[in-house]
Design an enzyme around this catalytic site. Structure first.
Site, PDB file in Angstrom:
ATOM      1  N   SER A  31     -35.023  52.658  12.575  1.00 20.48           N
ATOM      2  CA  SER A  31     -33.854  53.292  13.162  1.00 20.48           C
ATOM      3  C   SER A  31     -34.181  53.013  14.805  1.00 20.48           C
ATOM      4  O   SER A  31     -33.889  52.010  15.186  1.00 20.48           O
ATOM      5  CB  SER A  31     -34.251  54.502  12.909  1.00 20.48           C
ATOM      6  OG  SER A  31     -33.061  55.589  13.386  1.00 20.48           O
ATOM      7  N   HIS A  74     -30.660  51.644  11.088  1.00 20.29           N
ATOM      8  CA  HIS A  74     -29.520  52.877  11.441  1.00 20.29           C
ATOM      9  C   HIS A  74     -28.456  52.256  12.470  1.00 20.29           C
ATOM     10  O   HIS A  74     -29.172  51.636  13.435  1.00 20.29           O
ATOM     11  CB  HIS A  74     -30.036  53.976  11.817  1.00 20.29           C
ATOM     12  CG  HIS A  74     -30.738  54.901  10.675  1.00 20.29           C
ATOM     13  ND1 HIS A  74     -31.921  55.739  10.753  1.00 20.29           N
ATOM     14  CD2 HIS A  74     -30.572  54.591   9.308  1.00 20.29           C
ATOM     15  CE1 HIS A  74     -32.205  56.194   9.654  1.00 20.29           C
ATOM     16  NE2 HIS A  74     -31.494  55.682   8.908  1.00 20.29           N
ATOM     17  N   ASP A 126     -35.861  59.475   7.872  1.00 13.30           N
ATOM     18  CA  ASP A 126     -35.386  58.899   6.731  1.00 13.30           C
ATOM     19  C   ASP A 126     -36.524  57.830   6.336  1.00 13.30           C
ATOM     20  O   ASP A 126     -37.190  57.396   7.244  1.00 13.30           O
ATOM     21  CB  ASP A 126     -34.124  58.147   7.310  1.00 13.30           C
ATOM     22  CG  ASP A 126     -33.371  57.548   6.321  1.00 13.30           C
ATOM     23  OD1 ASP A 126     -33.423  57.868   4.778  1.00 13.30           O
ATOM     24  OD2 ASP A 126     -32.654  56.684   6.547  1.00 13.30           O
TER      25      ASP A 126
END
Lengths: 282, 198
Positions: B4, B31, B123
């Protein structure tokens, strides 16, 4: 997602068998056919339901579904995806305006099939676009979904007020020519869209998995529906669309869907490659 | 491989250091903004001779290829190809690293190797544990070498209590070599052959 405690006993083949039996049970007992759905997302949703029902295995879910229609209803909700928006992917609607509208203009009358229309946001978007292009009175839009509940929402034409800012932005980026608020009336319950936008729309239940074609179309839109189907069911539906399109008819898929891995690649040319707008050429 | 915040640097570093003949397919979930299509693929392609591709639905999974999850879709491994999905965001993310790693585990079993890199959320942690629980391997970026340590730390917490021989922590510069080593162990090769035969 599941976190089983016995790691080394995981057997993907056994899990697949259980899921196939679950789908077979749902089909044979209730008539809902998910057997051609893409396996990875099916498995994910089945496990979500297993955990929500506090069960242990796929086979437990099969038993629960067979003996309790309410579990079936919840599973059906999990298995049907209804994500949509007004002028979703504005670049697509812009491409439709620039590349497809000039083709439609050459017809005195044309039919559009919106397959898998869900709650109808994109159907209203298309009606607005055609209205602004001065073409709407030559159009008939057939908007279908397998789910009667979402079709009722689509017919009602009431969408959440809190999404109107996003929809207005999409509308502008899609080449909208008026003020988006001209098309709806804001109330306590949401934004009610002008019912006149539906004057040339027919909503109907249609299941891409089991039902046949019902007319010949100049354009078919089916965006982000086929991603949930496996390759062989995709092929079936590609054929259905191919057979349902008039010569030089247009097929619009979702932004990450493609005919590239399909048997029909050679039958279409790309009108707007990035937006997945194809034209039937043979 | 999931990343991310700070992921571009981390992912590029790893891709650049993978062997030229690395033949295990790589999938990257980074992401990013909904509208950022195409850019990431170009940037990653500039650091590796492996073929970098933006995934389209039902894209075949081939050796020597690096697959990038498209913005706003979940990426799922469906045996010999990828499927995409617009299911609800998981832990505020779509694509979600958890979803991609879990499907790699479900499909690949012991052949799956999960890598969790820098990021400012959690995540990927559950997906990584899922891989290990299904017999695969996990590598977590050493939080000390991560631009943002939240994500690798969440990964380490999720792995707490998992069999110690199935996961490891590595500083960024060593992750590529670790992946290459894991992908060529006899166990992993056998698992992959089984996966490919299905």
């Amino acid at each position: 997602m599941t976190l089983p405690s016995a790691p080394t006993t995981y057997d993907p083949a056994l899990e697949r068998l259980e899921i196939e039996l679950l789908l077979e049970a749902v089909y044979r007992h209730y008539g809902f056919d998910f057997r051609g759905y893409a396996y990875a997302s099916l498995r994910r949703r089945a496990w979500k339901r297993i955990q929500a029902e506090r069960l242990e295995t796929v086979s437990d879910l099969q038993a629960a579904v067979l003996h309790d229609p309410e579990v079936l209803d919840r599973l059906l909700d999990d298995l049907s995806v209804n994500v949509t928006a007004m002028f979703r992917d504005p670049n697509f609607f812009l491409a439709f305006r620039e590349k497809v509208v000039p083709l439609l203009r050459t017809y005195p009358f044309f039919r559009i099939w919106h397959a898998g229309c869900s709650t109808g946001e994109e159907v209203y978007s298309m009606a607005i676009l055609l209205e602004e292009e001065g073409l709407y009175d030559r159009a008939r839009i057939y908007a279908t979904d397998m789910n009667e509940r979402v079709l009722r929402q689509a017919r009602a034409g009431i969408f959440p007020l809190e999404r109107m800012q996003e929809y207005t932005d999409n509308y502008i980026r899609a080449g909208g020519r008026r003020s988006f608020s001209e098309y709806y009336t804001a109330g306590y319950d949401g934004a009610l869209f002008d019912p006149a936008l539906l004057r040339n729309v027919v909503f109907a239940q249609h299941n891409l998995v089991t039902d046949r074609s019902f007319s010949e179309f100049n354009a078919i839109l089916c965006r982000n529906v086929l991603i949930y189907f496996d390759k062989s069911l995709q092929t079936r539906v590609h054929r259905l669309f191919y057979d349902s399109l008039a010569k030089f008819g247009v097929l619009a898929l979702g932004g990450k869907e493609t005919l590239r891995f399909s048997a029909f690649e050679e039958c279409f040319e790309q009108l707007a490659p990035a937006e997945k707008v194809y034209r039937k050429v043979r | 491989m999931g990343a991310s915040w700070g992921g571009l640097h981390a992912v590029s570093t790893i891709l650049a250091a993978l062997p030229r003949d690395f033949d295990t397919p790589v999938a990257i979930v980074q992401h990013r903004a909904k509208e950022s299509d195409g850019l990431l693929v170009g940037l990653l392609q500039s650091v590796t001779t492996l073929h970098v591709r933006d995934v389209e639905d039902k894209e075949p999974i081939l050796p020597g290829h690096v697959y990038v999850a498209p913005p706003d879709y979940h990426l799922l491994v469906d045996d010999d190809h990828f499927s995409l999905s617009m299911d609800a965001a998981v832990r505020y993310s779509r694509p979600s690293i958890d979803v991609a790693l879990a499907s790699a585990a479900d499909s690949g079993g012991a052949a799956a190797i999960g890598v969790l890199l820098t990021g400012a959320n959690d995540d990927g942690a559950r997906g990584l544990r899922h891989i290990v629980d299904k017999g695969g391997r996990a590598i977590v970026q050493d939080p000390a070498t991560a631009e943002v340590r939240t994500m690798p730390e969440a990964g380490l917490r999720a792995l707490d209590g998992a069999p110690r021989d199935r996961w490891s922590v590595a500083p960024l510069p060593e992750i590529a070599a670790r992946i290459a080593a894991l992908a060529t162990t006899p166990d992993s090769q056998r698992a992959r052959a089984r996966w490919e035969a299905r």
